[in-house]
Scaffold this motif. Structure first.
Motif, PDB file in Angstrom:
ATOM      1  N   LYS A  21       1.740  -7.853  11.580  1.00  0.00           N
ATOM      2  CA  LYS A  21       2.613  -8.323  12.418  1.00  0.00           C
ATOM      3  C   LYS A  21       3.913  -8.459  11.801  1.00  0.00           C
ATOM      4  N   GLN A  22       4.177  -8.082  10.585  1.00  0.00           N
ATOM      5  CA  GLN A  22       5.346  -8.562   9.872  1.00  0.00           C
ATOM      6  C   GLN A  22       6.438  -7.810  10.162  1.00  0.00           C
ATOM      7  N   CYS A  23       7.685  -8.025  10.736  1.00  0.00           N
ATOM      8  CA  CYS A  23       8.600  -7.108  10.797  1.00  0.00           C
ATOM      9  C   CYS A  23       9.679  -7.057   9.962  1.00  0.00           C
ATOM     10  N   VAL A  24       9.809  -8.265   9.221  1.00  0.00           N
ATOM     11  CA  VAL A  24      11.015  -8.319   8.209  1.00  0.00           C
ATOM     12  C   VAL A  24      10.410  -8.447   6.948  1.00  0.00           C
ATOM     13  N   ILE A  25      11.064  -7.822   5.699  1.00  0.00           N
ATOM     14  CA  ILE A  25      10.684  -8.137   4.476  1.00  0.00           C
ATOM     15  C   ILE A  25      11.937  -8.524   3.643  1.00  0.00           C
ATOM     16  N   ASP A  26      11.642  -9.525   2.883  1.00  0.00           N
ATOM     17  CA  ASP A  26      12.709 -10.074   2.236  1.00  0.00           C
ATOM     18  C   ASP A  26      12.544  -9.642   0.744  1.00  0.00           C
ATOM     19  N   VAL A  27      13.077  -8.786  -0.018  1.00  0.00           N
ATOM     20  CA  VAL A  27      12.934  -8.575  -1.367  1.00  0.00           C
ATOM     21  C   VAL A  27      12.859  -9.569  -2.162  1.00  0.00           C
ATOM     22  N   ARG A  28      13.643 -10.630  -2.218  1.00  0.00           N
ATOM     23  CA  ARG A  28      13.520 -11.783  -2.880  1.00  0.00           C
ATOM     24  C   ARG A  28      12.185 -12.433  -2.822  1.00  0.00           C
ATOM     25  N   GLU A  29      11.539 -12.387  -1.614  1.00  0.00           N
ATOM     26  CA  GLU A  29      10.350 -13.322  -1.355  1.00  0.00           C
ATOM     27  C   GLU A  29       9.129 -12.283  -1.576  1.00  0.00           C
ATOM     28  N   ALA A  30       9.347 -11.015  -1.732  1.00  0.00           N
ATOM     29  CA  ALA A  30       8.497 -10.086  -1.324  1.00  0.00           C
ATOM     30  C   ALA A  30       7.137 -10.188  -2.478  1.00  0.00           C
ATOM     31  N   ASN A  31       7.552 -10.832  -3.713  1.00  0.00           N
ATOM     32  CA  ASN A  31       6.413 -10.864  -4.556  1.00  0.00           C
ATOM     33  C   ASN A  31       5.473 -11.975  -4.252  1.00  0.00           C
ATOM     34  N   ASN A  32       5.983 -12.773  -3.155  1.00  0.00           N
ATOM     35  CA  ASN A  32       4.942 -13.788  -2.523  1.00  0.00           C
ATOM     36  C   ASN A  32       3.865 -13.208  -1.936  1.00  0.00           C
ATOM     37  N   SER A  33       4.234 -12.127  -1.310  1.00  0.00           N
ATOM     38  CA  SER A  33       3.210 -11.494  -0.445  1.00  0.00           C
ATOM     39  C   SER A  33       2.402 -10.893  -1.071  1.00  0.00           C
ATOM     40  N   PRO A  34       1.167 -10.784  -0.342  1.00  0.00           N
ATOM     41  CA  PRO A  34      -0.265 -10.287  -1.265  1.00  0.00           C
ATOM     42  C   PRO A  34       0.078  -8.604  -1.344  1.00  0.00           C
TER      43      PRO A  34
ATOM     44  N   PRO B 187      11.097  -5.807  -8.498  1.00  0.00           N
ATOM     45  CA  PRO B 187      12.053  -5.646  -7.401  1.00  0.00           C
ATOM     46  C   PRO B 187      12.420  -4.366  -7.130  1.00  0.00           C
ATOM     47  N   GLU B 188      13.107  -3.634  -8.225  1.00  0.00           N
ATOM     48  CA  GLU B 188      13.368  -2.213  -8.174  1.00  0.00           C
ATOM     49  C   GLU B 188      12.464  -1.459  -7.570  1.00  0.00           C
ATOM     50  N   GLY B 189      11.318  -1.640  -7.937  1.00  0.00           N
ATOM     51  CA  GLY B 189      10.019  -0.753  -7.289  1.00  0.00           C
ATOM     52  C   GLY B 189      10.174  -1.067  -5.549  1.00  0.00           C
ATOM     53  N   ILE B 190      10.059  -2.364  -5.489  1.00  0.00           N
ATOM     54  CA  ILE B 190       9.948  -2.717  -4.049  1.00  0.00           C
ATOM     55  C   ILE B 190      11.273  -2.029  -3.192  1.00  0.00           C
ATOM     56  N   LEU B 191      12.428  -2.147  -3.751  1.00  0.00           N
ATOM     57  CA  LEU B 191      13.635  -1.503  -3.280  1.00  0.00           C
ATOM     58  C   LEU B 191      13.376   0.222  -3.040  1.00  0.00           C
ATOM     59  N   LEU B 192      12.818   0.574  -4.213  1.00  0.00           N
ATOM     60  CA  LEU B 192      12.376   2.094  -4.011  1.00  0.00           C
ATOM     61  C   LEU B 192      11.618   2.492  -2.948  1.00  0.00           C
ATOM     62  N   VAL B 193      10.632   1.825  -2.718  1.00  0.00           N
ATOM     63  CA  VAL B 193       9.554   1.807  -1.627  1.00  0.00           C
ATOM     64  C   VAL B 193      10.608   1.769  -0.254  1.00  0.00           C
ATOM     65  N   LEU B 194      11.216   0.708  -0.072  1.00  0.00           N
ATOM     66  CA  LEU B 194      11.911   0.348   1.070  1.00  0.00           C
ATOM     67  C   LEU B 194      12.817   1.514   1.547  1.00  0.00           C
ATOM     68  N   GLU B 195      13.644   2.130   0.384  1.00  0.00           N
ATOM     69  CA  GLU B 195      14.534   3.197   0.745  1.00  0.00           C
ATOM     70  C   GLU B 195      13.560   4.387   1.062  1.00  0.00           C
ATOM     71  N   GLU B 196      12.656   4.741   0.607  1.00  0.00           N
ATOM     72  CA  GLU B 196      11.619   5.668   0.985  1.00  0.00           C
ATOM     73  C   GLU B 196      11.537   5.570   2.488  1.00  0.00           C
ATOM     74  N   LEU B 197      11.062   4.199   2.838  1.00  0.00           N
ATOM     75  CA  LEU B 197      10.464   4.020   4.100  1.00  0.00           C
ATOM     76  C   LEU B 197      11.686   3.982   5.232  1.00  0.00           C
ATOM     77  N   ALA B 198      12.967   3.748   4.673  1.00  0.00           N
ATOM     78  CA  ALA B 198      14.081   3.974   5.342  1.00  0.00           C
ATOM     79  C   ALA B 198      14.297   5.510   5.682  1.00  0.00           C
ATOM     80  N   ALA B 199      14.091   6.352   4.566  1.00  0.00           N
ATOM     81  CA  ALA B 199      14.130   7.604   4.843  1.00  0.00           C
ATOM     82  C   ALA B 199      13.268   8.282   5.934  1.00  0.00           C
ATOM     83  N   SER B 200      12.534   7.912   5.962  1.00  0.00           N
ATOM     84  CA  SER B 200      11.455   8.623   7.194  1.00  0.00           C
ATOM     85  C   SER B 200      11.450   7.402   8.558  1.00  0.00           C
ATOM     86  N   GLY B 201      12.562   6.594   8.565  1.00  0.00           N
ATOM     87  CA  GLY B 201      12.849   6.027   9.788  1.00  0.00           C
ATOM     88  C   GLY B 201      11.710   4.699  10.053  1.00  0.00           C
ATOM     89  N   ASN B 202      11.019   4.226   8.982  1.00  0.00           N
ATOM     90  CA  ASN B 202      10.021   3.059   9.158  1.00  0.00           C
ATOM     91  C   ASN B 202      10.743   2.022   8.738  1.00  0.00           C
TER      92      ASN B 202
END
Lengths: 220, 172
Positions: B44-57, B70-85
């Protein structure tokens, strides 16, 4: 223009009552949150009291339990508040429904009145008379076009033929139901015991059928 | 917290390095996308912080000691944004909203729930909605809820009432 219209419509969609209900609901939510907080506190206090009892600190344990009791009382008070709020919410919502029903009834009544007003009794009478006249005229035309119409005697003849057919049909039906009675009259009860024990059925049926035919002829 | 079904890639070290080959990278990012969405849905997580993302399993598999950079995380997030997620909270793109249901989906889920439960023409508080048990939208972030309700508002199926103290919605 459309945008302006939809905007003004949007504003009117949330009524004052809605805002009031929302405010009450939000208050209800706050009370619920407060209850959660108290419930959690109770939990910790129970745990602490247990630990104190285990450690033999009776005075402190009693103190904690008194605090706990206070919190419990608070909880039951908030329960009462919650009930009051919820009743009020329901009342307002119900009143809103009632108001809507009232509006609809008013509108329906208005519509009914309008429709009724548009109908004039004299006019209706006139229309009905005209319809009747037209129907009569139509009948006459029909009679003239088809050249001949059935006279009263013709109708009587038709009626008679129909009744005959009906009588015939009824006769056929009656025959079947009456036969058993006739047989009893023709063959009195005392004669019945002489029915033989070996294969008598076939014969009897034949006899009965004979009788049937006889009676049928008599009836017609 | 619900049990997470980790995909096989999660235990595959190269998964944590963005692949240079375009085709491989696409497959990799697709896998990442569904992994992130699954993870966020079950936690039920609704917000991801890129700086803290590496603490998340989800981005850090301690078992094989691999992290997605972090670059990879950003890439994944951009992809998610592209599909409206997903959607960045602000221009710095450090905090992102994750919509495991797209806002449109969430909006129609909420509206169906409101219709089924006779909440049309009545007001509900945000708290009331997010605390409805056993619904797709129970426990979601109120900001995400607000975004979904705004979608409904666009369709004329709801009206969001925002005030400093009370956030609510009226369904139609």
């Amino acid at each position: 223009m459309g945008g302006l219209f939809s905007k003004s419509k949007k504003v009117s969609r949330v009524t004052e009552q809605d805002r009031a209900v929302l405010q009450m609901k939000s208050q209800r939510d706050k009370v619920k949150q407060y209850q959660k907080q108290i419930a959690r506190k109770l939990e910790t206090e129970r745990r602490i009291a247990k630990e104190l009892v285990a450690a033999g600190k009776k005075d402190r344990a009693l103190l904690i339990l008194r605090k706990k009791r206070l919190a419990e009382q608070l909880l039951s008070k908030t329960d009462g508040q919650l009930e009051t709020i919820e009743t009020l919410i329901q009342d307002v919502e119900f009143a809103q429904v009632e108001a809507k029903v009232f509006d609809v009834l008013k509108e329906g009544n208005e519509a009914l009145k309008k429709v009724n007003d548009s109908m004039n009794i004299d006019e209706i009478e006139k229309i009905m008379d005209e319809t009747k006249e037209a129907a009569e005229k139509q009948e006459e035309i029909q009679r003239l076009i088809s050249g001949e119409s059935f006279s009263d005697t013709d109708m009587e003849a038709i009626e008679k033929e129909f009744n005959d057919l009906v009588g015939e049909r009824d006769g056929e039906q009656n025959r079947e139901t009456e036969i058993p009675q006739n047989i009893k009259e023709d063959e009195p009860a005392p004669e019945l015991p002489e029915v033989p024990t070996d294969e008598p059925v076939q014969k009897d049926v034949a006899v009965k059928e004979n009788k049937k035919q006889k009676i049928a002829i008599e009836a017609s | 917290m619900a049990e997470i079904n980790w995909p096989w890639q999660y235990n595959f070290p190269p998964f944590f390095t963005i692949q240079p080959n375009k085709e491989t990278q696409k497959l990799q990012l697709d896998a990442w996308k569904s992994l992130v969405l699954d993870y966020c849905r079950s936690t039920k997580q609704c917000v991801i912080d890129v700086r803290e993302a590496n603490n998340s399993p989800v981005f850090h598999n301690a078992a094989i000691s691999r992290k997605l950079p972090p670059e990879g995380i950003l890439l994944v997030l951009e992809e998610l944004a592209a599909s409206g997620n997903a959607e960045p909270l602000d221009k710095t793109k450090t905090r992102w909203f994750i919509f495991w249901r797209t806002l449109q989906e969430l909006a129609s889920i909420i509206h169906t729930w409101a219709k089924d439960n006779g909440f049309t023409n009545t007001v509900c508080t945000f708290y009331e909605l997010t605390n409805t048990p056993d619904q797709e939208f129970s426990g979601i972030d109120e900001d995400v809820l607000q975004k979904a309700l705004k979608e409904l508002e666009k369709q004329g199926k709801a009206e969001v009432i925002l005030s400093p103290e009370i956030n609510g919605v009226k369904f139609f």
